[in-house]
Write an enzyme that holds these catalytic residues in place. Structure first.
Site, PDB file in Angstrom:
ATOM      1  CG  ASN A   1       2.817   1.080   9.692  1.00 48.35           C
ATOM      2  OD1 ASN A   1       2.858   1.996   8.879  1.00 48.35           O
ATOM      3  ND2 ASN A   1       3.179  -0.149   9.391  1.00 48.35           N
TER       4      ASN A   1
ATOM      5  N   GLY B   1      -3.643 -11.048   0.685  1.00 51.39           N
ATOM      6  CA  GLY B   1      -4.557 -12.188   0.752  1.00 51.39           C
ATOM      7  C   GLY B   1      -3.841 -13.493   0.440  1.00 51.39           C
TER       8      GLY B   1
ATOM      9  CB  THR C   1       0.597  -5.114  -0.736  1.00 49.86           C
ATOM     10  OG1 THR C   1       1.018  -3.758  -0.844  1.00 49.86           O
ATOM     11  CG2 THR C   1      -0.435  -5.251   0.357  1.00 49.86           C
TER      12      THR C   1
ATOM     13  CG  LEU D   1       0.363   5.463   3.573  1.00 53.73           C
ATOM     14  CD1 LEU D   1       1.742   6.100   3.439  1.00 53.73           C
ATOM     15  CD2 LEU D   1       0.299   4.649   4.861  1.00 53.73           C
TER      16      LEU D   1
ATOM     17  CG  ASN E   1      -4.700  -1.707  -0.347  1.00 51.73           C
ATOM     18  OD1 ASN E   1      -4.375  -0.536  -0.133  1.00 51.73           O
ATOM     19  ND2 ASN E   1      -3.926  -2.733  -0.002  1.00 51.73           N
TER      20      ASN E   1
ATOM     21  CE  LYS F   1      -4.356   3.779   6.477  1.00 53.88           C
ATOM     22  NZ  LYS F   1      -4.245   2.872   5.309  1.00 53.88           N
TER      23      LYS F   1
ATOM     24  CE  LYS G   1       3.604  -4.251   6.570  1.00 53.44           C
ATOM     25  NZ  LYS G   1       2.223  -3.863   6.961  1.00 53.44           N
TER      26      LYS G   1
ATOM     27  CB  CYS H   1       3.112   2.415   1.670  1.00 54.41           C
ATOM     28  SG  CYS H   1       1.491   2.780   0.950  1.00 54.41           S
TER      29      CYS H   1
END
Lengths: 304, 251
Positions: A100, A217, A193, A74, A70, A46, A165, A130
């Site tokens: 991460n 997804g 995402t 964080l 979502n 996480k 990332k 994020c």
């Protein structure tokens, strides 16, 4: 498990190419009730911040066609708590550990990279993508200049292999990937995402309290494949592919597009046993096709 | 017992109202360990996320799920037929604490918040009072089940078409009890918590929230809680709840 699935990323050996994606897996304790965590080649923990973060008000989750939005924001106990309470336990479980990290300033990232470099984590994943925090987060990940700058800054403090990332919410992913590489990334992972939104017809309010959230997804899988392809075609460092993977076939597709390892996340909410099934499927596929190691598939797509 | 993924056959299906369904599902191993107030995260066709549904009661190797159609997921769940297999993750959450079934308990339920209280009523037998509130006569469910469990049943409806005209929480002051358990809409939980505080009675409430993993990994189902020093933080309905002490929740 045979050697067919073994991969090496940035000098680190992974027993298999399957990594639990950050944010879907906590620190692994909840999933360890289903199977040993070493089922995974690695786990990306996480997202951590320097200090504990409360996260966003609920609702934080909304289902969408073939995906979820979502906006957890964080929520995490902070890097010191992780090092003290979670890391020793995860270390005993066996998979490669990826920490991460996220922050609101470049200095936050540098401090965390320095601190985590003194611990037993195997790699550090720089989360500059994020979409659910007001300060920092994805803001660092949307221009080539800032990606290169933050990667370079963190690189100087990071004694572990560094993964950057990437956010898909950019106009040219290959340029961003190249910026991370020239900043000193040892690997890149993508995609985080995609920013999305849903509105409740009755209340006329967004379903998520944060108004917008990150889409993940199967809905995002084709976008992820395209972006992995574009990024991997540009950079020399290994690419970790993620975004909507649900099956062994998806993993093979990601490898063909250019991935050297993959992460899975959202599918775990549907079927917690997905990694076990994916690994079985991969093993059979490789064996049936006489492929001695999955890495042979990396980048083997034959574009028209 | 820790949670796992289970498969269970639907052996009975009944429509209790136009939009409330009652499934009985075979699950012998689970049925012996489930605690009142725990829930299952049930897979529905063509949906990525499972749907969190409370376990209404357990009996002789069977679980009972009573749920209302609230959206696409529960609509799809209502299409399951006798003989079909349900795939569900259970038992989840901490359930209602039952320290002493000799004490007098009141179960305050509103609408689809009523089913998770039935398992409790079975534990308390004649020491329980079920104070149940519904929109109207047509929406009344499980009245006979609470009576069969031994509870004194008191019913209120919003429009007065059945039982007392008013709300479930109205019964608190006239009932003698040591401990209160409640599940239902937020305004009801707020009223019940406030009354219990005034009456200096212990009160446990069960909450719901949009949920993904159901086990505490994704941090999706946040709920604002307060520490004893008044400081608030986000806990999670699936892992820290769904049952909380009313003192600890910011309603």
């Amino acid at each position: 498990m045979s050697e067919r699935l073994h991969v090496k990323i940035a000098g680190v050996d992974f027993k298999n190419p399957l990594i639990a994606a950050s944010g879907t897996f906590g620190f692994g304790r909840e999933f360890a009730e289903f199977y040993p965590l070493k089922t995974f080649g690695g786990i990306s923990c996480k997202g951590l911040t320097l200090k504990e973060r409360a996260g966003n008000p609920p609702p934080r989750i909304a289902e969408t066609p073939s995906g979820i939005l979502n906006s957890v924001g964080l929520q995490n106990p902070g890097v010191e708590h992780f090092i003290r309470e979670d890391l020793p336990w995860i270390r005993q479980q066996g998979p490669v550990i990826i920490a991460n990290i996220a922050g609101s300033t470049v200095d936050d990232y540098c401090q965390m990279a320095q601190r985590l470099s003194q611990t037993e984590v195997d790699l550090i994943e720089l989360n500059i993508s994020c979409p659910n925090v007001k300060k920092g987060g994805a803001a660092f990940g949307i221009s080539c200049e800032s990606v290169e700058k933050i990667t370079k800054a963190v690189r100087a403090f990071c004694k572990k292999p560094l993964i950057v990332k990437l956010s898909p919410n950019v106009s040219n992913i290959a340029d961003i990937a190249a910026a991370a590489e020239s900043g000193g990334a040892d690997a890149i992972s993508l995609i985080n995402t995609l920013t999305g939104m849903r509105i409740d017809l009755k209340t006329r309010r967004p379903i998520l309290h944060n108004n917008t959230g990150g889409l993940s997804g199967p809905a995002v899988f084709p976008i992820a494949v395209r972006m992995v392809f574009e990024a991997a075609s540009r950079v020399k460092v290994p690419v970790i592919g993620l975004g909507g993977i649900t099956s062994w076939q998806d993993v093979v597709e990601m490898f063909l597009a250019g991935a050297s390892a993959v992460q899975i996340g959202t599918i775990l909410f549907h079927d917690p046993y997905a990694p076990v099934k994916i690994l079985e499927g991969l093993e059979q596929y490789l064996s049936k096709n006489g492929i001695s190691n999955i890495s042979e598939l990396t980048g083997k797509v034959q574009p028209w | 017992m820790k949670y796992d993924v289970w498969n269970g056959t639907v052996i009975r299906k009944e429509a209790l109202t136009q939009d409330i369904f009652d499934f009985t599902v075979k699950a012998p191993t689970l049925a012996s360990v489930v605690k009142p107030g725990q829930f299952a995260n049930i897979l529905v066709p063509n949906k990525l996320l499972r749907r969190p549904i409370s376990i209404c009661s357990v009996q002789n190797g069977f679980l009972r799920f009573v749920f209302q159609i609230r959206g696409e997921g529960t609509e799809l769940l209502s299409h399951f037929q006798v003989g079909d297999t349900l795939d569900f993750l259970a038992p989840l959450g901490n359930g209602f604490p039952v320290e002493d079934p000799q004490k007098k308990a009141i179960f305050v339920g509103g609408g689809i918040g009523v089913p998770p209280l039935l398992g409790l009523a079975q534990k308390y037998g004649r020491n329980g009072t079920a104070a149940l509130g519904f929109r109207s006569k047509e929406a009344v469910i499980l009245e006979k089940d609470f009576a069969a469990a031994g509870s004194t049943v008191k019913i209120a409806t919003d429009n007065g078409s059945f039982g007392q005209h008013g709300f479930a929480a109205d019964f608190l002051e006239e009932t003698s009890f040591d401990i209160c358990y409640a599940c239902g809409p937020k305004p009801m939980l707020k009223a019940v918590s406030k009354l219990c505080k005034q009456m200096n009675k212990q009160c446990w409430i069960s909450l719901e929230e949009r949920m993904a993993c159901g086990i505490g990994a994704c941090l999706g189902c946040a709920v604002e809680l307060k520490r004893s020093n008044g400081e608030s933080y986000y806990g999670h309905v699936c892992k820290d709840g769904p049952v909380f002490s009313s003192e600890e929740v910011v309603l």
